[in-house]
Write an enzyme that holds these catalytic residues in place. Structure first.
Site, PDB file in Angstrom:
ATOM      1  CD  GLU A 125       4.186   0.469   6.709  1.00  0.00           C
ATOM      2  OE1 GLU A 125       5.053   0.810   7.533  1.00  0.00           O
ATOM      3  OE2 GLU A 125       3.729   1.248   5.838  1.00  0.00           O
ATOM      4  CG  ASP A 162      -0.268  -0.013   2.533  1.00  0.00           C
ATOM      5  OD1 ASP A 162       0.705  -0.775   2.685  1.00  0.00           O
ATOM      6  OD2 ASP A 162      -0.698   0.733   3.441  1.00  0.00           O
TER       7      ASP A 162
END
Length: 387
Positions: A135, A69
């Site tokens: 994350e 991400d």
């Protein structure tokens, strides 16, 4: 490698979006080299972690880990499309180029070589590839990946997290926790201020209290000289409240964070804020019995300290000979791995100064250095000739 990175950047994996298109692409990419992968999904099923093993999974596994991400580009001014990689002056621009799709591209570029070595029986350690989701919003996804590894009782020897460190090893980092505080007061016409309870003003008292805690920690708290910011920090990052200047505001909410050193306990700060909030609540309720202050935990990522005696640390120390291990104020998934008993080190291409910024880039030289570093790591994982 650049072709792989361009493809990874083209997937908009902003944390609010699904990462499945990227994960499926990686799954297909490694499958062409006869590498199987396992996916673990979010509750909604719209995001997934990926774990793949090259070599005999019964061997100790050295994991190379990265998150898929990226942070949003909203409100940022970019010279080029953030989701189309562009090259200028020896730099590759695009969202995630540095943080941290550059590392993932380096890893994927070596899958063919690793599978060749595995097929020849030359690997004395298996190589794991771990890709996680979410994350950037609190290291939320990697926990499911780790739980899956534990459930399958895979022999994980250690993990290298390829966050941007300019290929210098990071051996410790702070933990981070975010809390949302909601203040409920009582609305009133501003001409009748004493009949209301001003939620913004009480929120402000709490924010000042948090700042006093931060100031006291900076002046008198424990210090660890290895860190770029050597003490625990607190700050308020977001606040919302009120509807009009002539209305005593009924609602206000804010989010505050704590970044604490290994060995410290951030709960003592949260307890202090809660205790002060209880005093303020009693004061508010003298005017408005319905008044209240509540807290919601949002993020809690543990701090990290690398085990100097672990084999993964010894690999990294040998490959970064002469580099002093660093400690940083930002947080990574290393804390999650270490919490699960998996030795970890953080080391990857690019500079953290480029992360999250408009015109994010990674230097071609850093990618070349990372790929060479991974090749030298591979040499350490190969059986000596004649064995």
């Amino acid at each position: 490698m650049q072709t792989i990175l361009a493809q990874l950047i083209a997937f908009d994996t902003t944390s609010r979006e699904s990462n499945l298109a990227l994960i499926r692409w990686v799954q297909d990419y490694v499958a062409q080299f006869s590498v199987d992968s396992t996916l673990t999904f979010s509750d909604a099923g719209d995001k997934a972690n990926l774990f793949a093993v090259i070599g005999d999974p019964a061997l100790p596994i050295v994991v190379l880990s990265g998150h898929t991400d990226v942070v949003p580009v909203d409100g940022q001014s970019w010279q080029s499309d953030p989701f189309i990689m562009s090259e200028r002056d020896g730099r590759l621009y695009g969202r995630g180029s540095c943080d941290m799709k550059g590392f993932i591209a380096c890893v994927l570029s070596l899958v063919e070589e690793w599978t060749r070595l595995a097929a020849a029986g030359q690997l004395q350690r298996a190589i794991g590839i771990a890709l996680s989701y979410d994350e950037e919003v609190g290291c939320l996804g990697v926990g499911r990946l780790i739980a899956d590894l534990q459930q399958r009782q895979l022999p994980i020897e250690g993990c290298i997290i390829g966050e941007p460190t300019m290929m210098r090893p990071v051996i410790a980092h702070k933990g981070i926790a975010h809390y949302r505080c909601r203040v409920l007061g009582r609305a009133a016409h501003s001409s009748l201020t004493p009949k209301g309870v001003n939620a913004i003003e009480y929120a402000a008292k709490l924010i000042v209290h948090i700042r006093k805690l931060a100031d006291a920690e900076q002046s008198f708290g424990m210090r660890q000289a290895l860190y770029d910011v050597p003490f625990t920090t607190l700050q308020t990052g977001v606040i919302h409240g009120g509807t009009a200047a002539n209305i005593v505001p009924k609602d206000c909410e804010f989010v505050f964070e704590c970044r604490w050193l290994p060995g410290d306990n951030h709960q003592r700060f949260v307890d202090s804020v809660r205790e002060y909030a209880a005093l303020l609540s009693a004061e508010m309720q003298q005017v408005a019995p319905e008044a209240a202050i509540s807290f919601e935990p949002l993020v809690n990522c543990p701090p990290f300290e690398s085990d100097a005696d672990s084999s993964v640390r010894q690999h990294v120390d040998a490959l970064c000979h002469g580099c002093r291990g660093e400690a940083v104020a930002y947080t990574t998934e290393a804390g999650r791995f270490a919490e699960a008993g998996i030795a970890a080190v953080v080391c990857g291409p690019g500079s953290i100064e480029q992360a999250h910024r408009p015109d994010e880039y990674v230097e071609l030289g850093q990618l070349a250095l990372c790929r060479d570093w991974l090749l030298r790591l591979t040499e350490r994982l190969v059986r000596p000739a004649g064995l």
